[in-house]
Design a protein around this motif. Structure first.
Motif, short mmCIF file in Angstrom:
data_model
loop_
_atom_site.label_atom_id
_atom_site.label_comp_id
_atom_site.label_asym_id
_atom_site.label_seq_id
_atom_site.Cartn_x
_atom_site.Cartn_y
_atom_site.Cartn_z
N ASP A 1 0.82 -1.21 0.00
CA ASP A 1 0.00 0.00 0.00
C ASP A 1 0.86 1.27 0.00
O ASP A 1 0.68 2.18 0.80
CB ASP A 1 -0.97 -0.01 1.19
N ILE A 2 1.86 1.27 -0.89
CA ILE A 2 2.72 2.43 -1.07
C ILE A 2 2.80 2.75 -2.56
O ILE A 2 2.51 1.89 -3.40
CB ILE A 2 4.14 2.21 -0.48
N PRO A 3 3.17 3.97 -2.93
CA PRO A 3 3.23 4.34 -4.34
C PRO A 3 4.27 3.54 -5.13
O PRO A 3 5.31 3.15 -4.59
CB PRO A 3 3.62 5.81 -4.32
N PHE A 4 3.96 3.31 -6.39
CA PHE A 4 4.90 2.70 -7.33
C PHE A 4 5.25 3.74 -8.38
O PHE A 4 4.39 4.41 -8.92
CB PHE A 4 4.29 1.47 -8.01
N ASP B 1 12.97 13.34 -5.45
CA ASP B 1 11.55 13.69 -5.27
C ASP B 1 10.69 12.54 -4.76
O ASP B 1 9.47 12.70 -4.62
CB ASP B 1 10.96 14.16 -6.62
N LEU B 2 11.28 11.37 -4.49
CA LEU B 2 10.49 10.22 -4.07
C LEU B 2 9.83 10.47 -2.72
O LEU B 2 10.42 11.09 -1.84
CB LEU B 2 11.37 8.98 -3.96
N PRO B 3 8.61 9.94 -2.56
CA PRO B 3 7.99 10.01 -1.22
C PRO B 3 8.76 9.12 -0.25
O PRO B 3 9.58 8.30 -0.65
CB PRO B 3 6.57 9.47 -1.48
N ALA B 4 8.47 9.26 1.04
CA ALA B 4 9.20 8.51 2.07
C ALA B 4 9.07 7.00 1.89
O ALA B 4 10.01 6.26 2.13
CB ALA B 4 8.71 8.91 3.45
N ASP B 5 7.91 6.54 1.49
CA ASP B 5 7.67 5.11 1.24
C ASP B 5 7.27 4.95 -0.21
O ASP B 5 6.26 5.51 -0.64
CB ASP B 5 6.54 4.58 2.12
N ALA B 6 8.05 4.18 -0.96
CA ALA B 6 7.72 3.97 -2.36
C ALA B 6 8.51 2.79 -2.91
O ALA B 6 9.51 2.37 -2.33
CB ALA B 6 8.03 5.22 -3.19
#
Length: 171
Positions: free
Chosen positions: A26-29, A70-75
């Protein structure tokens, strides 16, 4: 949870596994090839064919640095197969959990579309592909934290192996 970067040769399943892993956790790809094209205007094919190698690698390195910054913390991010050609790849990927999706010829070659019947010749696409897999493997392992053999495995099995590395916690 650390950022997870998937690396490997073309047709290793980085994008497919990345999408499934992102969904599982449940994190961005992020598909780096798509993001590179969006930011630079160059497709992976145009970077490989239309530009001199040094210029292409410079664009790739610069754009990847921007994307990774620019990546989010969880990805989960699927990186281009050419990441191993970037001079500062190890430094660029520091702080990410890098997983090398190692794949054999029998699994990867049919995915390339090169498996159609061809006239018999001295050099075949299959032999070139096999040589590329062998030559690049040490480069991928040198920048990876973990290696998973994806040859013949289902996407679900691969995702569970990554989750089971005990480096990340499942949802």
């Amino acid at each position: 949870m650390p950022l997870i970067a998937l690396i490997g040769p073309p047709a290793a399943g980085k994008t497919t596994v990345g999408e499934a892993l992102g969904g599982r956790l449940d994190i961005p790809f992020i598909d780096a090839d798509e993001e590179i094209e969006r930011r630079s205007g160059y497709t992976p094919e145009s970077l490989a064919v239309d530009l001199p190698p040094q210029e292409a690698l410079s664009i790739l390195s610069k754009t990847l640095a921007e994307i990774l910054g620019d990546l989010p913390a969880d990805a989960v991010i699927a990186l281009p197969s050419r990441i191993i050609e970037v001079q500062d790849a190890g430094e660029l990927l520091s702080g990410l959990r890098v997983v090398f999706l190692d794949v054999d010829l029998a699994t990867s070659f049919p995915r390339t579309g090169l498996g159609a019947p061809r006239p018999v010749g001295f050099v075949t696409p299959r032999s070139l592909w096999h040589q590329m897999l062998i030559e690049r493997r040490p480069q991928y392992t040198s920048i990876a934290d973990n290696t998973i053999d994806v040859s013949g495995a289902t996407i679900e099995t691969i995702v569970e192996q990554i989750v089971a590395l005990a480096l990340i916690k499942p949802v």
